[in-house]
Scaffold this active site. Structure first.
Site, PDB file in Angstrom:
ATOM      1  N   HIS A  37      -1.608  -9.949 -14.245  1.00  0.00           N
ATOM      2  CA  HIS A  37      -0.967  -8.854 -13.499  1.00  0.00           C
ATOM      3  C   HIS A  37      -1.580  -8.730 -12.106  1.00  0.00           C
ATOM      4  CE1 HIS A  37      -0.288  -7.165 -17.709  1.00  0.00           C
ATOM      5  NE2 HIS A  37       0.926  -7.213 -17.209  1.00  0.00           N
ATOM      6  N   GLN A  61      12.990  -2.080 -25.252  1.00  0.00           N
ATOM      7  CA  GLN A  61      12.940  -3.549 -25.303  1.00  0.00           C
ATOM      8  C   GLN A  61      12.188  -4.072 -26.525  1.00  0.00           C
ATOM      9  OE1 GLN A  61      10.729  -3.702 -21.418  1.00  0.00           O
ATOM     10  NE2 GLN A  61       9.779  -5.489 -22.328  1.00  0.00           N
ATOM     11  N   GLU A 151       5.823 -16.094 -14.495  1.00  0.00           N
ATOM     12  CA  GLU A 151       6.601 -17.161 -15.154  1.00  0.00           C
ATOM     13  C   GLU A 151       6.283 -17.288 -16.642  1.00  0.00           C
ATOM     14  OE1 GLU A 151       6.043 -20.717 -12.832  1.00  0.00           O
ATOM     15  OE2 GLU A 151       7.661 -20.141 -11.459  1.00  0.00           O
ATOM     16  N   SER A 189      -0.989  -9.234 -22.465  1.00  0.00           N
ATOM     17  CA  SER A 189      -1.589  -7.980 -22.945  1.00  0.00           C
ATOM     18  C   SER A 189      -1.789  -8.041 -24.456  1.00  0.00           C
ATOM     19  CB  SER A 189      -0.679  -6.807 -22.604  1.00  0.00           C
ATOM     20  OG  SER A 189      -0.442  -6.801 -21.220  1.00  0.00           O
TER      21      SER A 189
HETATM   22  O1  PAF Z   1       7.227  -8.110 -18.538  1.00  0.00           O
HETATM   23  C1  PAF Z   1       7.020  -6.924 -18.845  1.00  0.00           C
HETATM   24  O2  PAF Z   1       5.884  -6.462 -18.948  1.00  0.00           O
HETATM   25  C2  PAF Z   1       8.197  -6.029 -19.136  1.00  0.00           C
HETATM   26  O3  PAF Z   1       9.215  -6.717 -19.771  1.00  0.00           O
HETATM   27  C3  PAF Z   1       8.736  -5.302 -17.884  1.00  0.00           C
HETATM   28  C4  PAF Z   1       9.317  -6.285 -16.879  1.00  0.00           C
HETATM   29  C5  PAF Z   1       7.635  -4.500 -17.244  1.00  0.00           C
HETATM   30  C6  PAF Z   1       9.859  -4.338 -18.279  1.00  0.00           C
HETATM   31  O4  PAF Z   1       9.403  -3.351 -19.165  1.00  0.00           O
END
Ligand code: PAF
Length: 283
Positions: A37, A61, A151, A189
């Site tokens: 990150h 998600q 990626e 993570s």
């Molecule tokens: O890649 C992620 O951590 C998640 O899919 C995102 C892009 C922050 C959307 O919640």
């Protein structure tokens, strides 16, 4: 470090900055930040005046309730880590579910020209509707000039590019290379939740991808896929969910290699109950 929990306050703060001519980079995350990150944030800082980092574990998600509950939430540590990168050019947006979804936690449904049905989409039904919903909302709230995606989630990156194209969103999408631990494990993570035994064997995933890349020069996609399946049978602690060699534009599995196309190998593996994904460019 500026911190926001409220979308209206963040939007007006950012729009005032843009009004003064500042450019805004955006790194959407679900927190539990790691070096991967930070490299996205650093790319954002190189190319923009300020960077907004959103930290939000997006419920829509997740197709597995337990994965959502157990997803690490480490806002204080995340803030401290971001402060080590820059104290005055990073803005954190850490909203509640309510700030994003009101009282209707649901995804919109999207058509990403079929990209959403491949690989992760096939194994995590509804996942990309959730990703599309949150990313589109965040883009509307933050209104960034550029947004940065790793990626490691290559399919997600291609889907976000498609989202931007289909919905004419005024943001440039920047894809950034995968960050790996010294032993090759892709930063995620979820790595923090691996048992030490699973952490020890997890670099096998990347080693297998590298061997697949070498084999790609001479062998067919089918032969390589069969070889990868045999390899994983020898690793008791890892369970292969899929290994697919796909065209990077359509994300469809390759049937016959063409020198004019670019391919990647994509993999999803269970290490105990932790699901890890990775991918590698093949040509
Ligand atoms: O890649 C992620 O951590 C998640 O899919 C995102 C892009 C922050 C959307 O919640």
């Amino acid at each position: 470090m500026k911190n926001f929990e409220n979308k209206t306050e963040l939007s007006s703060y950012v729009s005032a900055l843009k009004g003064n001519g500042s450019t805004i980079g955006f790194v959407p995350t679900m927190g539990a930040l790691h070096r991967g990150h930070l490299s996205l944030v650093n790319s954002g800082l190189e190319e923009n005046d300020l960077v907004v980092v959103s930290i939000f574990v997006n419920p829509t998600q997740f197709n597995n309730e337990e994965d959502l509950i157990k997803y690490p939430r480490t806002l204080e540590a995340d803030t401290a880590l971001l402060e080590t990168v820059s104290d005055d050019r990073i803005i954190i947006y850490a909203p509640s579910n309510e700030d994003i979804y009101g009282n209707d936690i649901q995804s919109q449904s999207f058509n990403f020209d079929g990209l959403e049905h491949e690989m992760e989409g096939a194994f995590r039904v509804g996942h990309f509707d959730g990703v599309g919903t949150i990313v589109k909302r965040l883009f509307e709230i933050v209104n960034p000039d550029r947004a940065y995606f790793g990626e490691k989630d290559f399919q997600q990156l291609q889907i976000i590019r498609k989202l931007v194209e289909l919905h004419h969103l005024p943001v440039e999408i920047v894809g950034c290379p995968i960050h790996r631990a010294e032993d090759g494990l892709a930063m995620s993570s979820r790595n923090a939740r691996l048992s030490s035994a699973h952490r020890d064997v997890a670099p096998f995933i990347y080693r297998t991808l590298m061997s697949a890349k070498i084999k790609f020069g001479t062998k067919s996609a089918q032969d390589i896929t069969e070889w990868v399946h045999t390899q994983f049978k020898t690793e008791e602690l890892l369970e292969l969910e899929y290994f697919i060699i796909a065209d990077i534009t359509t994300l469809k599995p390759v049937k016959r290699k063409s020198t004019k196309k670019s391919y990647r190998a994509f993999i999803a593996v269970y290490a105990g109950d932790i699901r890890l994904i990775d991918n590698i460019a093949l040509n």
